[in-house]
Design an enzyme around this catalytic site. Structure first.
Site, mmCIF file in Angstrom:
data_model
loop_
_atom_site.group_PDB
_atom_site.id
_atom_site.type_symbol
_atom_site.label_atom_id
_atom_site.label_comp_id
_atom_site.label_asym_id
_atom_site.label_seq_id
_atom_site.Cartn_x
_atom_site.Cartn_y
_atom_site.Cartn_z
ATOM 1 N N ARG A 21 76.175 -48.517 29.208
ATOM 2 C CA ARG A 21 75.850 -49.947 29.310
ATOM 3 C C ARG A 21 76.425 -50.746 28.143
ATOM 4 N NH1 ARG A 21 69.478 -50.288 30.228
ATOM 5 N NH2 ARG A 21 69.622 -48.518 28.814
ATOM 6 N N ASN A 39 70.518 -50.518 34.436
ATOM 7 C CA ASN A 39 70.381 -49.163 34.980
ATOM 8 C C ASN A 39 69.504 -49.206 36.208
ATOM 9 O OD1 ASN A 39 71.921 -47.741 33.136
ATOM 10 N ND2 ASN A 39 70.199 -47.237 31.794
#
Length: 797
Positions: A21, A39
């Site tokens: 990320r 996520n």
């Protein structure tokens, strides 16, 4: 703007817990893209991005090129949206639940170079000599995560909230700074807010709990004094001590049943052992990889100048070596100096490592002198992984830390949502199917005690939770064909619990199925599978172990095997090779002639109860009147038992004190020999349409070879390996030609034996066949659960 686009991107693969990320955030930011990233459980990562169409195109291309090294992208789905809202910034949003067919979590990752620099930088006060240092691309993952999506609150690090004030920067500050490599890292902490070590004595009294300096000074002093230290780590506890004869013998006595079993060593660097071991480029690469497994390295020679005591691995030609993989390892070597240390699993024999602090004290009370224990909970135990390299190709022996929870993709489509496999009895793993992916558990061990049974059960259901599998999605259970295994009974329990069919899968066929899948054999193809190991329940209720099968995914035919030999006294033959040899000689020569050999060789001395046991053995044999199998005398075609017998005859091993010991010591003997110095041939007979490799005559021939003093045991050992391998390959090649099959493979525990495996591989490839070998699935019993699931699939369809 006509060129301004909105796109939804879904990325499937190992993309959580690897700094993915933060990587996506910084990549999108560099291309002036706005939107959000989050996520989604085991459904991967989802992005909604807006920006210039060319920048979006560049973003999609750069993901694959610039992704974090440890990440793995399986699939990228892209959909352009008709989206009217305009994003003003870019953000990482709170994770959401999502169900996918994969598992996005990586294994535990060895400490990275940047964290090592921070740990040695006195100006970074909060990280200086802090053993739990980590970042977005390294540190504990599988062992600490309780559920997905991967965030701190769903890991054992939830106990340690980020600090608000520290030098030079708070952890919450680093977590929020997109220019920091700990940006959105979930399992890092520092000396202000994170876990800490304390040093205890056996009475659980604190010896030292101040600075890590004082703790490690005391630990180093105690180790140098010859004491054994229990050190809690990432996925369990190690017993650590010096590598000298006295300390090793003391540890062996404390371990009780570990009289000769090899210990693994940790070294601070490979330069330290360059003079003692052959280290290939492949071995060096694995030792330094983020997985940091134990790698079996071959000794160059045994010399008085070696820094590695022969007591580490008595009678073996290789030793398990690993490099440091966490902060505490590196720090310990700084205090104790550049010397190898024994780093062996901290557990009693056949019982899983304790991971709760109280259990660590209780289990290791009689094994360790002092305890270096931390307060970070371990959610899933994971032993160190072990592997061996054959000509650049890895052979996994114990698949655990650094590999789990990675999966095997099947080379065909599967429409079944899920299934369980409970594995074999020894060196077991379990496995879970999710469509065309198989997820093996970490190494469990021998399922012979309640503790290992509970460990297997816990590991399977933890994987089930991570994969978000509903009970209704489980369509079958697969298990070993042996009706008395605890894992078979566990399979029956699961079958009843989920109200689904139970499919027992023959042990050696399961080995072959795992081999086929990882080598991407097609659905309509057949192979010849050579499956060699110690024990497996056969279709005829005999004990198999030296098998040649014609195999497809939905069926198999046994076309050859080692000659059946009686095991007088059953399992006692596996512990005492003298019993197995006696059984073969009695059947082949009869009581009178065999007894002459028994008397001359003093074979009774190598039986537990000496003369009494030998008389009982002979009496049992005579009572059977050559009708086998009979009561207490099963028949076996086991390759392992023949290796045991030859190991005994040649003086390599007289009793099995750990699994595979006689065979491993025979390989050690053979590694110093020259097969060209010995004349030895193995007969192959045809009986009822099957090729039978004659191990009776082989046994007698080896006994006779020893009568000539010119025949050295090391040369006989080498010749035995070569000729037995050639016998297997000869049968496999002849049947393959007859049946028009172009693929021949080797599997089973004996496939770890380098000389045996190399000889088969060379002979098969020489005649133009494609040789199949293991690389991803362990050749030994740790790979059985994978094959069980594949076998179950084709019984269920």
């Amino acid at each position: 703007m006509r060129d301004y686009k909105t796109v939804e991107i879904r990325i499937i693969g190992i993309v959580q817990g690897v700094g993915f990320r933060p990587f996506l955030y910084n990549l999108a930011r560099s291309l002036n893209l706005n939107g959000y990233i989050l996520n989604r459980g085991n459904a991967g990562v989802r992005l909604i991005l807006q920006g210039n169409s060319q920048n979006i195109k560049n973003f999609l291309e750069d993901i694959k090129i610039k992704k974090p090294k440890i990440s793995f992208i399986e699939e990228i789905e892209v959909e352009y949206l008709d989206y009217h809202e305009k994003f003003q910034n870019l953000e990482i949003r709170q994770s959401e639940q999502g169900r996918g067919i994969s598992l996005t979590l990586p294994p535990d990752i060895a400490i990275c170079d940047e964290c090592l620099k921070d740990m040695h930088n006195p100006y970074k006060k909060k990280y200086y000599k802090y053993p739990f240092i980590a970042c977005a691309v390294c540190g504990p993952r599988y062992t600490t995560v309780t559920e997905l999506p991967y965030d701190r609150e769903r890991s054992t690090m939830v106990k340690f909230p980020f600090c608000q004030h520290a030098e030079p920067e708070s952890c919450i500050g680093e977590y929020s700074d997109f220019n920091n490599r700990r940006f959105h890292a979930q399992t890092f902490a520092c000396s202000v807010c994170g876990p800490h070590y304390k040093l205890y004595n056996k009475q659980k009294e604190i010896i030292e709990s101040g600075s890590i300096d004082l703790i490690l000074q005391e630990v180093a002093t105690r180790i140098n004094r010859g004491e054994v230290i229990a050190i809690k780590g990432i996925g369990g506890t190690h017993l650590v001590c010096l590598v000298n004869d006295g300390t090793i013998i003391k540890l062996r006595k404390r371990k009780g049943e570990r009289k000769f079993k090899p210990f693994a060593l940790m070294v601070p660097n490979l330069d330290l052992i360059e003079n003692d071991f052959e280290i290939s480029s492949s071995e060096r690469e694995f030792l330094n990889s983020f997985r940091r497994p134990i790698v079996l390295l071959e000794r160059k020679k045994l010399s008085n100048n070696s820094i590695i005591s022969t007591q580490v691995a008595p009678g073996l030609n290789n030793v398990g070596i690993m490099l440091p993989y966490s902060g505490i390892h590196y720090l310990l070597f700084e205090y104790i100096g550049e010397k190898p240390l024994i780093y062996t699993s901290g557990n009693k024999s056949y019982i899983p490592m304790a991971i709760e602090n109280e259990d660590i004290f209780n289990q290791l009370q009689d094994l360790a002198d002092i305890f270096l224990i931390h307060n970070r909970p371990i959610y899933q135990r994971a032993d160190d992984s072990v592997l061996r390299i054959h000509d650049g190709i890895e052979k996994l022996i114990r698949r655990s830390r650094g590999f789990v929870p990675e999966y095997l993709s099947l080379p065909f489509e599967v429409d079944i949502p899920s299934a369980f496999a409970t594995g074999p009895e020894l060196a077991a793993t379990g496995s879970i199917l999710k469509y065309n992916r198989i997820f093996p558990t970490q190494h469990i061990g021998h399922i012979t005690h309640l503790e290992t049974y509970e460990f297997l059960k816990n590991s399977l259901f933890h994987l089930k939770g991570l994969l978000q599998i509903r009970d209704s999605e489980i369509k079958f259970i697969a298990c070993d064909a042996h009706p008395e295994f605890i894992t078979t009974k566990f399979g029956k329990e699961l079958s009843k619990q989920f109200n689904v069919p139970l499919y027992p899968i023959q042990h050696h066929y399961a080995h072959v199925l795992g081999l086929m899948a990882e080598n991407k054999v097609k659905l309509d193809e057949k192979i010849i599978g050579i499956s060699t190991d110690g024990i497996g329940y056969g279709d005829d209720e005999n004990i198999w172990g030296g098998e040649i099968l014609i195999a497809s995914y939905d069926n198999y035919e046994r076309i050859g095997h080692l000659k059946y030999q009686p095991m007088v006294g059953g399992d006692r033959c596996t512990k005492y090779p003298a019993r197995m040899l006696s059984s073969i000689l009695l059947r082949e020569l009869g009581t009178e002639e065999a007894s002459k050999i028994f008397e001359k060789s003093k074979i009774k001395n190598d039986l537990e109860f000496k003369e009494t046991e030998l008389k009982t053995l002979i009496s049992q044999f005579e009572k059977a009147n050559n009708r086998f199998p009979s009561e207490n005398i099963p028949l076996t075609s086991s390759t392992g038992r023949i290796f045991d017998v030859v190991s005994y005859i040649l003086g390599a091993s007289y009793v099995k004190t750990y699994r595979g010991e006689p065979a491993m010591k025979l390989e050690g003997l053979a590694s110093r020999g020259n097969p060209a110095n010995i004349k030895l041939e193995i007969n192959i007979d045809e009986v009822k349409g099957k090729a039978i490799i004659d191990t009776s005559k082989l046994t007698l021939d080896i006994i006779n070879l020893l009568k000539d003093k010119k025949n050295r045991p090391i040369d006989i050992a080498a010749k035995f390996h070569v000729e037995l391998a050639l016998a297997f390959s000869k049968v496999a090649k002849e049947i393959a030609k007859l049946k028009g099959i172009d693929k021949i493979g080797l599997t089973g525990g004996v496939a770890y034996n380098f000389l045996f495996a190399k000889t088969i591989k060379k002979d098969i490839k020489l005649e133009g066949f494609e040789f199949l070998e293991h690389n991803l699935v362990p050749p030994g019993d740790a790979g059985i659960s994978t094959g069980q699931l594949i076998g179950g699939l084709f019984q269920h369809s």
